[in-house]
Design a protein around this motif. Structure first.
Motif, short mmCIF file in Angstrom:
data_model
loop_
_atom_site.label_atom_id
_atom_site.label_comp_id
_atom_site.label_asym_id
_atom_site.label_seq_id
_atom_site.Cartn_x
_atom_site.Cartn_y
_atom_site.Cartn_z
N LEU A 83 0.76 -1.16 -0.10
CA LEU A 83 0.16 -0.01 0.31
C LEU A 83 0.71 1.41 0.01
CD1 LEU A 83 -2.52 -1.31 2.86
CD2 LEU A 83 -3.11 -1.05 0.25
N SER A 84 0.43 2.32 -0.60
CA SER A 84 1.03 3.60 -0.60
C SER A 84 0.97 4.12 0.84
CB SER A 84 0.51 4.56 -1.48
OG SER A 84 -0.92 4.95 -1.18
N SER A 85 1.74 5.10 1.02
CA SER A 85 1.72 6.03 2.44
C SER A 85 0.42 6.55 2.56
CB SER A 85 2.93 7.02 2.60
OG SER A 85 2.58 7.64 3.73
N GLU A 86 -0.29 7.19 1.60
CA GLU A 86 -1.61 7.85 1.75
C GLU A 86 -2.62 6.67 2.14
OE1 GLU A 86 0.71 8.08 -0.67
OE2 GLU A 86 1.15 10.06 -0.13
N GLU A 87 -2.59 5.63 1.53
CA GLU A 87 -3.54 4.55 1.75
C GLU A 87 -3.55 3.96 3.31
OE1 GLU A 87 -4.14 2.54 -2.83
OE2 GLU A 87 -2.59 2.13 -1.51
N ILE A 88 -2.35 4.01 3.79
CA ILE A 88 -2.23 3.50 5.11
C ILE A 88 -2.64 4.47 5.72
CG2 ILE A 88 -0.22 3.03 6.74
CD1 ILE A 88 1.46 1.86 4.49
N ASP A 89 -2.25 5.87 5.67
CA ASP A 89 -3.21 6.91 6.45
C ASP A 89 -4.41 6.74 6.64
OD1 ASP A 89 -0.47 7.94 6.82
OD2 ASP A 89 -0.47 9.35 5.37
N VAL A 90 -5.20 6.42 5.53
CA VAL A 90 -6.59 6.20 5.62
C VAL A 90 -6.97 4.98 6.44
CG1 VAL A 90 -8.70 5.70 4.18
CG2 VAL A 90 -6.84 7.61 3.00
N LEU A 91 -6.23 3.90 6.24
CA LEU A 91 -6.71 2.68 7.16
C LEU A 91 -6.36 3.08 8.57
CD1 LEU A 91 -5.12 -0.17 4.81
CD2 LEU A 91 -7.48 0.59 5.15
N GLU A 92 -5.30 3.66 8.99
CA GLU A 92 -5.16 4.08 10.30
C GLU A 92 -6.14 4.74 10.80
OE1 GLU A 92 -1.24 5.11 10.78
OE2 GLU A 92 -1.49 7.37 10.36
N GLN A 93 -6.33 5.69 10.12
CA GLN A 93 -7.53 6.71 10.65
C GLN A 93 -8.97 5.93 10.99
OE1 GLN A 93 -7.27 9.75 12.08
NE2 GLN A 93 -5.08 9.17 11.91
N ASN A 94 -9.33 4.87 9.85
CA ASN A 94 -10.55 4.22 10.10
C ASN A 94 -10.39 3.12 11.37
OD1 ASN A 94 -11.44 5.19 7.78
ND2 ASN A 94 -10.62 3.32 6.63
N PHE A 95 -9.25 2.89 11.53
CA PHE A 95 -8.88 1.79 12.66
C PHE A 95 -9.17 2.78 13.99
CE2 PHE A 95 -6.24 0.78 16.19
CZ PHE A 95 -6.84 -0.27 16.62
N ILE A 96 -8.64 4.02 14.10
CA ILE A 96 -8.93 4.89 15.41
C ILE A 96 -10.10 5.11 15.34
CG2 ILE A 96 -8.07 7.00 16.29
CD1 ILE A 96 -5.94 5.18 16.36
N SER A 97 -10.95 5.64 14.31
CA SER A 97 -12.65 5.99 14.60
C SER A 97 -13.31 4.76 14.97
CB SER A 97 -12.76 6.24 13.07
OG SER A 97 -12.01 7.33 12.43
#
Length: 482
Positions: A83-97
């Protein structure tokens, strides 16, 4: 005997502090007819199976996301995903949410600055200033989340780590506390010496700014306190040479459950993606520093060094003044030097004793007070959400079944009164969430003026219908019978 009573006022918790089986059986035993009791027990099972199914997909998403940010194996799985860095950022924010939603449903609250200040305004078993090495903590993950999901009363450190707390308990320790008593006696003697020499005024001016920020002893953690918990500390006790060798009992309110969320900073060119979720139990409020992430090794505080220098100045001044007299009073010189040397020795040995106690507390927190971390904590939270939701729904339905129509306020009061009468505990019943679930199940409705009423037990079971779990159990029983 305590010199003064120190009280912390605490709000009632939203958690129903009763085990689900005990709650269900107690309510069932209050039902007069056997047939109604059997229907009620069937309804309780169907409510639990249905609520568990509602959360299944959300919990699966949460666990799948965490597998990518598990500090142990998450990095390897992320590399496999390519995954790209931007895609990982989205996934980790989804997890935190997802995680914050689960924490809210499980009635955990983010500890605020005020709560932490009140908790740490006293000392219990930990007597060293503990601070966090902020350079070792990531500041992007949580800062990005709170920028997109702003909340009130966030603590100053919320961009680096978050402390969730739930439940209030009480911890008592009975011991001789010999070193602590000696320390307290020497401190009081030293304070008396400073008062005689009027140096205490100089020191008080230096520390006045800090004292203004300290919370008052009887500050409330919240403004709407429901009950009081007393702190019993050595500082507030009558300590003398007579009771130096007798046992005493100190007392401190505790946070029943604490969960700490954070991520370490990157130490190399590759960004650190592991997210830590650590779960603790029965943490004394005054010793809450033991759950902090990436703690610095404690040392002597600037105030200790100021006291050292002040002691040297006072001692030197008194000795020089005595020598200038026509006949130097050797007893005065001896008394002053003994006091100064004793105070310096007391500071050093107290620090060493506190360091040993600190290491012991840290070890204890790892083995006794840390319940779990990572995936284990998340699984516990998911089950805890279901247990709380089921208890709320069953209790609200039972009240409507027994009492008839009720407004939201009346239902809230009656549920809290029932918990108090039958189980002897108090809580802040989450009536809105319970009613929302009952309406979603279709077993509660509103009349023309907004009062809630429930359908009968048999009809409620028909509306929910036979669950998958019941079919599985029935098939299993049939296979055993055959």
């Amino acid at each position: 005997m305590a010199k003064e009573k120190e009280v912390i006022r605490l709000e009632r918790e939203s958690v129903i502090p009763v085990l689900k089986p005990k709650l269900i059986m107690t309510l069932a035993n209050l039902i007069e007819h056997n047939t109604d009791r059997a229907e009620f027990l069937k309804l309780c099972k169907r409510v639990e199976y249905t609520i568990r199914a509602w959360y299944l997909l959300q919990f699966e998403d949460l666990m799948q996301l965490y597998s990518l940010f598990d500090p142990v194996h998450g990095g390897q799985k992320l590399r496999q995903q390519n995954l790209s860095s931007e895609e990982i950022d989205v996934l980790e924010q989804n997890f935190i949410s997802y995680l914050f939603q689960v924490m809210d449903k499980s009635n955990f609250k983010i500890a605020t600055n005020e709560e932490i200040d009140v908790a740490l305004s006293g000392q219990y078993l930990l007597n060293l200033p503990i601070t966090v090495n902020e350079s070792k903590l990531d500041k992007k993950l949580l800062k990005r989340y709170f920028a997109e999901h702003p909340q009130e009363n966030l603590p100053d450190f919320a961009d680096k780590y978050v402390i969730f707390r739930r439940g209030i308990g009480l911890d008592q320790t009975t011991d001789y506390f010999f070193m602590e008593k000696v320390d307290m006696i020497i401190t009081r003697i030293w304070a008396y010496m400073l008062k005689l020499t009027r140096i205490d005024r100089l020191l008080s001016r230096r520390s006045s700014a800090r004292r203004k920020k300290d919370p008052k002893k009887n500050d409330e953690i919240v403004t709407e306190g429901e009950h009081e918990v007393e702190r019993i500390r050595i500082e507030n006790m009558h300590i003398s040479f007579r009771n130096l060798l007798s046992k005493i009992t100190i007392q401190e309110p505790t946070f029943d459950r604490i969960i700490v969320l954070y991520r370490c900073s990157s130490s190399n060119s590759q960004a650190e993606r592991g997210i830590y979720v650590k779960h603790f139990k029965n943490i004394p409020m005054a010793d809450m520093e033991i759950v902090l992430p990436e703690k610095k090794n404690p040392g002597l505080t600037p105030m200790d060094w100021v006291k050292f220098l002040a002691s040297a100045v006072v001692g030197l001044g008194a000795v020089v003044g005595s020598l200038d007299m026509p006949k130097g009073d050797l007893w005065v010189i001896f008394a002053v030097l003994s006091t100064v040397i004793g105070y310096c020795a007391k500071t050093y040995f107290t620090f060493q004793a506190n360091m040993a106690a600190y290491q012991n507390l840290i070890t204890q927190s790892m083995y006794d007070k840390q319940l779990d971390s990572g995936k284990g904590t998340l699984l516990h939270l998911c089950d805890d959400v279901i247990q709380q939701e089921v208890k709320e729904v069953i209790l609200a339905y039972f009240i409507l079944m027994e009492q008839g129509k009720a407004t939201t306020q009346d239902l809230d009061i009656q549920c809290e009164e029932l918990i108090k009468e039958e189980f002897g505990v108090s809580c802040n019943f989450d009536v809105d969430d319970a009613v929302e679930k009952l309406e979603k199940l279709g077993i509660v409705a509103r009349d023309s003026i907004g009062r809630f009423y429930c359908v009968g037990l048999k009809r409620a079971n028909e509306i929910i219908g036979t669950t998958t779990e019941e079919l599985v159990l029935k098939a299993k029983m049939n296979s055993i019978a055959s």
